[in-house]
Design a protein around this motif. Sequence first.
Motif, PDB file in Angstrom:
ATOM      1  N   GLU A   1      -7.055  13.009  20.757  1.00 53.60           N
ATOM      2  CA  GLU A   1      -5.682  13.483  20.861  1.00 53.60           C
ATOM      3  C   GLU A   1      -4.856  12.808  19.784  1.00 53.60           C
ATOM      4  O   GLU A   1      -4.952  11.598  19.581  1.00 53.60           O
ATOM      5  N   GLY A   2      -4.028  13.595  19.095  1.00 45.98           N
ATOM      6  CA  GLY A   2      -3.241  13.055  18.001  1.00 45.98           C
ATOM      7  C   GLY A   2      -3.984  13.162  16.684  1.00 45.98           C
ATOM      8  O   GLY A   2      -5.174  13.502  16.632  1.00 45.98           O
ATOM      9  N   GLY A   3      -3.274  12.884  15.600  1.00 47.18           N
ATOM     10  CA  GLY A   3      -3.878  12.951  14.269  1.00 47.18           C
ATOM     11  C   GLY A   3      -4.214  14.375  13.862  1.00 47.18           C
ATOM     12  O   GLY A   3      -3.942  15.345  14.575  1.00 47.18           O
ATOM     13  N   ALA A   4      -4.853  14.482  12.710  1.00 42.22           N
ATOM     14  CA  ALA A   4      -5.295  15.798  12.244  1.00 42.22           C
ATOM     15  C   ALA A   4      -6.363  16.370  13.161  1.00 42.22           C
ATOM     16  O   ALA A   4      -6.538  17.587  13.261  1.00 42.22           O
ATOM     17  N   GLU A   5      -7.086  15.485  13.867  1.00 39.44           N
ATOM     18  CA  GLU A   5      -8.151  15.931  14.756  1.00 39.44           C
ATOM     19  C   GLU A   5      -7.610  16.568  16.037  1.00 39.44           C
ATOM     20  O   GLU A   5      -8.297  17.356  16.686  1.00 39.44           O
TER      21      GLU A   5
END
Length: 489
Positions: A468-472
């Motif tokens: 969860e979060g980031g570009a991922e």
Amino acid sequence: MSFDRISHRPLPPVPDRLWIGGAWRTASGGGTFGVDDPANGSELARVADATSEDAVAALDAAVDAQAAWAATPPRDRGEILRRGFELITDRIDDLATVMTLEMGKSLDESRAEITYAAEFFRWFSEEAVRVTGSYGVTPNGAGRMLTMKQPVGPCLFVTPWNFPLAMGTRKIGPAIAAGCTMVVKPASATPLSMLLLAEILAEAGLPDGVLNVVTTRSTGEVVGTLLQDSRLRKLSFTGSTEVGRSLVEQSAANLLRVSMELGGNAPFLVFADADVEKAVDGAMLAKMRNVGEACTAANRFYVHRDVVEEFTARLTERFDELQLGHGTSGADVGPLVDASTRDKVADLVGDAAERGGVVRTGGEPVDGPGYFYRPTVIADVPDDARILREEVFGPVAPIVTFDEDDEAVRAANDTELGLTAYVFTRDLDRAIRVAERLETGMVGLNQGIVSNPAAPFGGIKASGFGREGGAEGIEEYLETKYVALATGA
């Protein structure tokens, strides 16, 4: 030390019904349940107690809205998230008061969580327009390969009580950005923050049916009904490993896309060359954030023999300076969420002391109403103490001494969980070497907080899967479609 358990702020106006298809409605059976202030046990509000019938109605609304929402231009989806970010920021005082009253953390910590929660909307407002596919030539040159990313479809989010807003925005933000609709089931102990968020997103322009919120005490029944519905395409859960395992099993029948952010048992490693003062500062953040009620909280402190006494003395001094009381009173440490959480903390501390651990400060609950437990430092904790194997979820720092790096890493990895670890050392070589060997999804190097909306949050082993979060983060809500293109005659 005095303990002020009385709220210094009234509860701001909060919706008390279900949010389904863009309308507030009562539960189909007319039931309600109370939301209590954990500092004194008083009832704050009563909210709708959803049934399985209400859950199906919420999924109906999400399914009906899915096609149009998926076709909405990414820029438009991003602008709604941006407006949501701005509205949350504008209403930080009311949101912080609601959060403190229903969950117990201090107002300062509530404000920090709301700022963190809002950042997920700002981050994913920018990611909405960065969803891309690919185009390539087949190896034999006879065709072309096109890939495209499309929304997974209707999602179910089950969120916990310890971060009642941030654990919602961390899921809702990427789902909105990707073009997914959703049903959110917040924790029954802390539903008020999520109901306010639904109101905010409606004001931000989110179309009816994209977000639906059902509050209930019958979590197993409501969630089970939705998991059995073939129209649901994804489940994202934040909570205990035990419940996560059960939900994964239930999700298998319909082969749902699943994201699991589960329990933690974070080791906190202090090596001989560490800056002890910085390590103590980091320990205060990693341990005492959210009264220790966080899956990322430092749960086991492994400190090198050369610095263990200095570290323990300084940490004990810092714990002794903390003021307990109602979160709206200006206190540093609020109550735990409920009696069972407080009793588990007391049980684990008692077990460690019986096995030879030395309580340097704290070590007992506070008498009277509310669920307070004194911040506790335990030195010389033996290897067989339960507190080193079980997630304490409270303001307790058990300290173990080590001599060799390999010894510390082996002890840190000796758990089925693998969410977060913390490492304090001045040696860059050691920092990288240890970080690579630690069996966790995240590592804090010389800092006590790892969470950042721009970074991928998640664990390995029994701490779950998915990020969860980031570009991922947005990838969890997208499917990849491949199109084979014929070329030539």
